[in-house]
Design an enzyme around this catalytic site. Sequence first.
Site, PDB file in Angstrom:
ATOM      1  N   SER A  80     -10.032-136.734  76.815  1.00 28.03           N
ATOM      2  CA  SER A  80      -9.681-137.071  78.274  1.00 28.03           C
ATOM      3  C   SER A  80      -8.280-137.892  78.169  1.00 28.03           C
ATOM      4  O   SER A  80      -7.780-138.670  77.172  1.00 28.03           O
ATOM      5  CB  SER A  80     -10.854-137.621  78.948  1.00 28.03           C
ATOM      6  N   LYS A 112      -0.712-130.788  86.237  1.00 25.78           N
ATOM      7  CA  LYS A 112      -2.101-131.206  85.910  1.00 25.78           C
ATOM      8  C   LYS A 112      -2.873-130.060  86.727  1.00 25.78           C
ATOM      9  O   LYS A 112      -3.305-130.507  88.115  1.00 25.78           O
ATOM     10  CB  LYS A 112      -2.391-132.552  86.109  1.00 25.78           C
TER      11      LYS A 112
END
Length: 671
Positions: A80, A112
């Site tokens: 992540s 994103k």
Amino acid sequence: MADKKRYEELINILDQYSYDYYVIDNPTVEDAEYDQKMQELLKIEEAHPEWVTPESPSKRVGGEVLEGFKKVEHDTPMLSLANAFNRDDLADFDRRIRDKVGDDISYMCELKIDGLAVSLQYENGKYKQGATRGDGTVGEDITANLRTIRSIPMKLKKAYSIEVRGEAFMPKRSFQKLNEIREEEGQMLFANPRNAAAGSLRQLDTKIAASRNLDIFLYAVADFGEMGVETHSAGLDMLETLGLKVNKERRLCSNLEEVYAYIDEWTEKRAGLAYDIDGIVLKLNNLEQQRQMGTTVKSPRWSIAYKFPAEEVPTKLLDIELNVGRTGVITPTAVLEPVRVAGTTVSRASLHNEDLITEKDIRIGDTVLIKKAGDIIPEVIKSITEERTGSEKPFHMPKNCPTCDSELVRLEEEVALRCINPKCPAQIKEGLIHFVSRNAMNIDGLGEKVIIQLFSMHLIKDVADLFFLSKEKLLELERMGEKSVTNLLASIEASKQNSLEKLLFGLGIRHVGAKAAKSLAVHFETMDNLKIADKETLTSINDIGEKMADSIVTYFANEEVHDLLEELKRAGVNMTYTGPKLENMSEEELVFAGKTVVLTGKLEKLTRNDAKALIESLGGNVSGSVSKKTDVVVAGSDAGSKLAKAEELAIPIWSEEDLIEYLPDEGGLNE
């Protein structure tokens, strides 16, 4: 006898069509041609199941029912990203980079995507496996469901064995349509497109995943170095050459000021995107510098995600109104003090159902926080309880329909209350509005306000009555003069010739959308054939599941429906499929076979839909944009940029008269 060479050729053709449409957003054929090729492929596969491979385009439609999702270990961990919430966080990140690798750096900035992180494995260029990120080390095998995403190629353009990472997501429009359907069916709504995408990819029935219209952007390879590139930006370019879908809105920035400018730009523009983004990702572009920076246990040190602040706006909840939909679902709606959210003024927001109101303890008079789900749908997030004065009123759903006073029921497995009175005036009115809508019978001049007038004056009680309206009665309506009435009557008359699928969709059979209506019309050809179809026959058709089949059988078993259809027949409404059947036409008749035509400007003798239908019936493809692949541009009056582009590309330009000369004599057009 089917030819294996033709079978392989069809696979390549359909793969290219999908790439053009879903990956580079430049469709080269119309749906009818794609469907025709797919049907040919399916017939060959039915005759020769031994030829079928996992890469076949037929595998994208779903149909496999899974027992569960097995665990998959990622060869390279799916880490992540650390988050940045302001410019100070970004400046700290930049300083750490420069302290380690020096000042000769650049950052690849990417949107994103707010979706579900997934991994795709290709072996010798063929799609082998797909998985969720899970905990980063072990995810779940969702190979079959990812195969239903049309923008994921089953074969790469080169025979690489690579593991690609990306974000699967649900476009805003698909999310809105899905929730509209779920609300109509009394199901729980998805809170946002991200949850909808995640839920879709964890369906055991792959047909459900296929129906959700998911998409994907790929943004990395487990190890870009294996591909012989030296920078992340070159790696993304390489992914595109392999036929993978990469987001175009990326930018290489040489310093933080350029990064800030990129962030500011997309903070402003993100509401206009067709998909959700929740921030910007920065990645150190040089792969060797990435290796020098290394990773922590959880995240790479060479990348960071800047998160947009959520736009949540407070306003006053003035009242809660109840709306009755055409299927009887009772939807509570928040009436708000107008407030600006994500670029538009919001004065109403759906509260979906009683359970949600109770769970969030929403009261009339509360100050509430509003946001737009998917930047489209206004949503009440919560009440600000600390601002309560004691004058707020709890809301309780009534036990009876607000329109007809029938007792409301909650059907099994539904969260919504529903009025099941088929004679409920609100349902009839909403059904009439649906019947005349563009995707149904498309009756110009018969909008919601006119329908409400006709209904309240008792001039219509069902859809058949529309076709028996007289000029004298229509002239009694407000703001309806001689010309408006003449045009409306002509539009009603013209709608009688619509093909069967338009009528089927307009009738509002529960669970039957426009796509399913088309499948039914093509398969059965006449209303009489469809009326007597049993469940087994219905479920054998693409797009028709058990729930829909049950609904269709129940609908046609109703005597009132039989009476309605008889009235429609008496009015002269067409009840047969009249769409193009290209397989029955000779090459001489298909004068536009293989040609792409663009219509621009205002046509005088043909409507845009009529011109499109006629061109397609003669084998042509009507495109919405001009490109080098366009064969002809038909220009009416007030033609704009499409005409200019056609002239620039030296594409033949026809007038409407030129087009009419090539078409068969339709209603005296050539006189």
